[in-house]
Motif scaffolding. Sequence first.
Motif, PDB file in Angstrom:
ATOM      1  N   GLU A 230       0.956  -1.270   0.244  1.00  0.00           N
ATOM      2  CA  GLU A 230       0.309  -0.246   0.108  1.00  0.00           C
ATOM      3  C   GLU A 230       1.018   1.117  -0.158  1.00  0.00           C
ATOM      4  N   ALA A 231       1.912   1.335   1.260  1.00  0.00           N
ATOM      5  CA  ALA A 231       2.661   2.119   0.841  1.00  0.00           C
ATOM      6  C   ALA A 231       3.791   2.908  -0.219  1.00  0.00           C
ATOM      7  N   LEU A 232       4.139   1.488  -1.030  1.00  0.00           N
ATOM      8  CA  LEU A 232       4.911   1.686  -2.345  1.00  0.00           C
ATOM      9  C   LEU A 232       3.549   2.078  -3.652  1.00  0.00           C
ATOM     10  N   LYS A 233       2.206   1.915  -3.450  1.00  0.00           N
ATOM     11  CA  LYS A 233       0.997   2.352  -4.470  1.00  0.00           C
ATOM     12  C   LYS A 233       0.912   3.794  -4.260  1.00  0.00           C
ATOM     13  N   ILE A 234       0.879   4.498  -2.879  1.00  0.00           N
ATOM     14  CA  ILE A 234       0.070   5.862  -2.913  1.00  0.00           C
ATOM     15  C   ILE A 234       1.499   6.838  -2.246  1.00  0.00           C
ATOM     16  N   GLY A 235       2.593   6.737  -1.766  1.00  0.00           N
ATOM     17  CA  GLY A 235       3.430   7.314  -1.422  1.00  0.00           C
ATOM     18  C   GLY A 235       4.758   7.354  -2.128  1.00  0.00           C
ATOM     19  N   THR A 236       4.746   8.687  -1.973  1.00  0.00           N
ATOM     20  CA  THR A 236       5.776  10.011  -2.893  1.00  0.00           C
ATOM     21  C   THR A 236       7.257   9.584  -1.781  1.00  0.00           C
ATOM     22  N   HIS A 237       7.040   9.641  -0.388  1.00  0.00           N
ATOM     23  CA  HIS A 237       7.895   8.964  -0.056  1.00  0.00           C
ATOM     24  C   HIS A 237       7.193   7.660   1.404  1.00  0.00           C
ATOM     25  N   ILE A 238       8.184   7.773   1.783  1.00  0.00           N
ATOM     26  CA  ILE A 238       8.243   5.717   2.643  1.00  0.00           C
ATOM     27  C   ILE A 238       9.163   6.436   3.948  1.00  0.00           C
ATOM     28  N   ALA A 239       8.363   6.159   5.179  1.00  0.00           N
ATOM     29  CA  ALA A 239       9.189   6.909   6.512  1.00  0.00           C
ATOM     30  C   ALA A 239       8.647   5.432   7.376  1.00  0.00           C
ATOM     31  N   ILE A 240       9.713   4.528   7.345  1.00  0.00           N
ATOM     32  CA  ILE A 240       9.524   2.705   8.179  1.00  0.00           C
ATOM     33  C   ILE A 240      10.118   3.217   9.269  1.00  0.00           C
ATOM     34  N   MET A 241       8.908   2.384  10.052  1.00  0.00           N
ATOM     35  CA  MET A 241       9.617   2.783  11.811  1.00  0.00           C
ATOM     36  C   MET A 241       9.457   1.466  11.946  1.00  0.00           C
ATOM     37  N   GLU A 242      10.586   1.515  13.496  1.00  0.00           N
ATOM     38  CA  GLU A 242      10.966   0.169  13.709  1.00  0.00           C
ATOM     39  C   GLU A 242      11.317   0.048  15.462  1.00  0.00           C
ATOM     40  N   SER A 243      10.678   0.671  16.619  1.00  0.00           N
ATOM     41  CA  SER A 243      10.961   0.698  17.798  1.00  0.00           C
ATOM     42  C   SER A 243      10.674   1.672  18.060  1.00  0.00           C
ATOM     43  N   ALA A 244       9.702   2.950  17.994  1.00  0.00           N
ATOM     44  CA  ALA A 244       9.925   3.750  17.875  1.00  0.00           C
ATOM     45  C   ALA A 244      10.909   4.736  16.979  1.00  0.00           C
ATOM     46  N   LYS A 245      11.585   4.247  16.151  1.00  0.00           N
ATOM     47  CA  LYS A 245      12.652   5.315  15.520  1.00  0.00           C
ATOM     48  C   LYS A 245      12.103   4.980  14.443  1.00  0.00           C
ATOM     49  N   ILE A 246      12.707   6.417  13.282  1.00  0.00           N
ATOM     50  CA  ILE A 246      12.437   5.713  11.880  1.00  0.00           C
ATOM     51  C   ILE A 246      13.529   5.292  11.448  1.00  0.00           C
ATOM     52  N   ILE A 247      13.737   4.098  10.822  1.00  0.00           N
ATOM     53  CA  ILE A 247      15.348   3.621  10.485  1.00  0.00           C
ATOM     54  C   ILE A 247      15.830   3.427   8.969  1.00  0.00           C
ATOM     55  N   GLN A 248      14.729   4.621   8.194  1.00  0.00           N
ATOM     56  CA  GLN A 248      14.662   4.611   6.988  1.00  0.00           C
ATOM     57  C   GLN A 248      13.646   6.091   6.053  1.00  0.00           C
TER      58      GLN A 248
END
Length: 397
Positions: A230-248
Amino acid sequence: MAAISIRNVDVVFGENIEQSLALLDQGSSRQEIIETTGDVVGVANASIEVQEGEICVLMGLSGSGKSSLLRAVNGLNAVSRGELLVQDGDQMVDIATCDASTLLHMRTSKISMVFQKFALMPWMSVVDNVAFGLDMKGMSKQKRRAKAMEKLEMVGLSEWKDKFPHELSGGMQQRVGLARAFAMDSDILLMDEPFSALDPLIRSQLQDELIELQQRLNKTILFVSHDLDEALKIGTHIAIMESAKIIQHGKPEDIVLNPKTPYVADFVAHTNPLNVLCGRSLMTLVSDLPIVNGECVLNPHDNTVVNVNAEGVITTASRQGEALPLHHWSEGEDIERMAEGLLVIASPDVPMRSAIEIRYKTGLPLLLEEDGRLVGILSDKDFYHALLGKHFTLDAA
C-alpha cells in the motif's frame, strides 16, 4: 517548502518523562525504560520533512510508533521533546509548544484527520456527517450543506446523502470519512490506516480513488499503514519505523532497491516490485550486451540483434536475419494493440508492469532509449530478477 517539519521529536507516555528521556539519551531500549520508569516510548528522536503536495507514508508493524507520531502532528499526542512544525500560511507553527487557541486554529483550519474506524455519528445522516466539522467552525447551515454535497459528489455518494451510516457498506462509510476531511479544506490530511479494516478489493479501489483525488486537490497527506505494498502504491515518500524510530526514509523505489537494514530488507522481500520499479532500476546496460559483427545481441538463441551508430542511435534491428519493425512507445499508449514481432523502444522510466505487458504482447525484449541513445534493454532475465527479489542490495552501514 516543507508543510510538516519534524525535528528530533520524542513522544513518551507516562509520569516520569524527564527520567525516561534521560534513559533514552543513554541508549536504553523501550523495554528497559518501561521496566525502569513504567513509561512507554511512543516515538524516539524522529526527524522527517513532508513537502507540500506529497503523500508521505509512515509504516511499520504494530507498536512501531507510526500512529503515535501521526497523532502528534495535530496535538492528540503531546510532544515530550523536539520541534513539530506545521505550515500556516507564511509561517510555521510549533505544535509542541503552541497555546490552546493556536492548536484549535490548526485543527479547524489547517489539519484534518481520517480515522481507521470511520468515526461517523450514527444518529446523523451522511450529509450531516460530512458537514459536521463545518458546523463546528460556525458556518451557516445552507453553506455547510452545499459544501458537504460538493464533497459527496466528489466521492460518488451524493445519492446517499440522506442515508445513515449503518445503511452504507464499509467502503462507502470510509468515503464519507474522506468527504468530511476534504470538506474542511485543510491543507494537511492525517490518515491513520484508513483502509486497513476493508476487504482487499474495496481497499485497492479506495487507494486508487485517493491517488486520483490527490492529483486533483494536491493536499499534503501523512498516511499511516502497516502494508508496504500500500505504501509503495500511494506514497511519494515512505518512512519506515521500528521500535519508535524512523530507520529509513526515501522514495519508494529507493527503499525497494536499497534497504538499509535487515528489517527493511525483510519487508521489501515480500513486496510486489512491479508496483514501484521502473526500467532504469533493472535494465541490462548496453555496455554489458555482447557485440557480434558490430551488432548488439539481444537474444543469442534466435539471433535478435540491433545496429547502433557511433552516436548510440538505434538504426535497424533483425531476428534470424529478418528485419524487425521499430516502435517508440509512450506512457498511456494502448499496449493491447501491439503486434507480435514489434521491437519496442521506451524511456528508462517505463513502469515495470507496462514493460512486462509489452514483452508479453511482442515476444521481444524492450529497448530503453534516453536522449536519443540506446542505454539498455529489458529481457526475461531482468524481469525474473525483479520477481525473485534479486533487485535490491542491502546497505547495513
